[in-house]
Write a protein that holds these residues in place. Structure first.
Motif, mmCIF file in Angstrom:
data_model
loop_
_atom_site.group_PDB
_atom_site.id
_atom_site.type_symbol
_atom_site.label_atom_id
_atom_site.label_comp_id
_atom_site.label_asym_id
_atom_site.label_seq_id
_atom_site.Cartn_x
_atom_site.Cartn_y
_atom_site.Cartn_z
ATOM 1 N N ARG A 61 25.425 16.219 11.636
ATOM 2 C CA ARG A 61 26.188 17.310 10.923
ATOM 3 C C ARG A 61 25.501 18.517 11.337
ATOM 4 O O ARG A 61 24.346 18.891 11.196
ATOM 5 N N ARG B 288 30.236 21.158 11.194
ATOM 6 C CA ARG B 288 31.056 20.270 12.278
ATOM 7 C C ARG B 288 30.146 18.850 12.309
ATOM 8 O O ARG B 288 28.969 18.816 12.138
ATOM 9 N N TYR C 298 29.644 15.395 14.626
ATOM 10 C CA TYR C 298 29.675 14.776 15.824
ATOM 11 C C TYR C 298 29.173 13.278 15.626
ATOM 12 O O TYR C 298 28.156 13.021 15.185
ATOM 13 N N GLU D 181 29.252 16.830 21.712
ATOM 14 C CA GLU D 181 30.709 16.975 21.795
ATOM 15 C C GLU D 181 31.449 16.145 22.710
ATOM 16 O O GLU D 181 32.405 15.597 22.320
#
Length: 170
Positions: free
Chosen positions: A30, A34, A36, A87
């Motif tokens: 986290r 956001r 991932y 990402e």
């Protein structure tokens, strides 16, 4: 397959969790608001990728100058330091990259015809994203979302992109 990682309110920013689904181990990070999810297996030599340190992108305009992006976006494998974009899973050359190229230097009493002054030589244009070149490895990433106040990782195969017809319909 959906994997419930934790309740959203029990997963604060800056934290990571490692979850298992069968033989698969996935690190969920986290970063701010956001999430991932990335394979916990370093493609370089199989190290526990998601146990490594995280850091933001750093770029430099010149010696002694650097700028850090606000949030952590890279994870470095604790075994050999290969860094991966959270990402995309793309590795980037950094630790472990080949050493800088060296050149011979001599002292001359005159300058040869056709020689180019050092301040006129353009730097190589191989730099990408934060001044780094993509490395040879890419690790698998997974979509993460919040569903009914739970953080969920989706490991189902992603639909393949089917190319459209070439040249139109016949």
């Amino acid at each position: 397959m959906k994997i419930v990682v934790s309740r959203l309110d029990e997963f604060p920013p800056g934290e990571r969790r490692i979850v298992r689904a069968g033989r698969r181990s996935i690190g969920v990070f986290r970063v701010g608001d956001r999430f991932y999810a990335i394979n916990n297996h370093c493609p370089h030599m199989g190290g526990p990728l998601c146990l490594g340190r995280t850091k933001p992108w750093v770029s430099s305009a010149g010696p002694g100058e650097y700028e850090m992006a606000g949030e952590e976006a890279l994870v470095a494998c604790p075994w050999h330091g290969w860094e991966y974009d959270l990402e995309t899973g793309q590795s980037f050359l950094g630790p472990g990259e080949p050493p800088a190229r060296t050149y011979s230097v001599s002292v001359a009493s005159h300058v040869e015809e056709g020689a180019v002054p050092a301040d006129e030589v353009a730097p190589p244009r191989t730099a990408v994203k934060g001044g780094r070149r993509p490395g040879p490895y890419v690790t698998e990433t997974y979509p993460v979302h919040v569903e009914d106040a739970y953080v969920v990782v989706e490991t189902s195969p992603r639909p393949a992109q089917v190319p459209g017809p070439v040249g139109g319909a016949s």
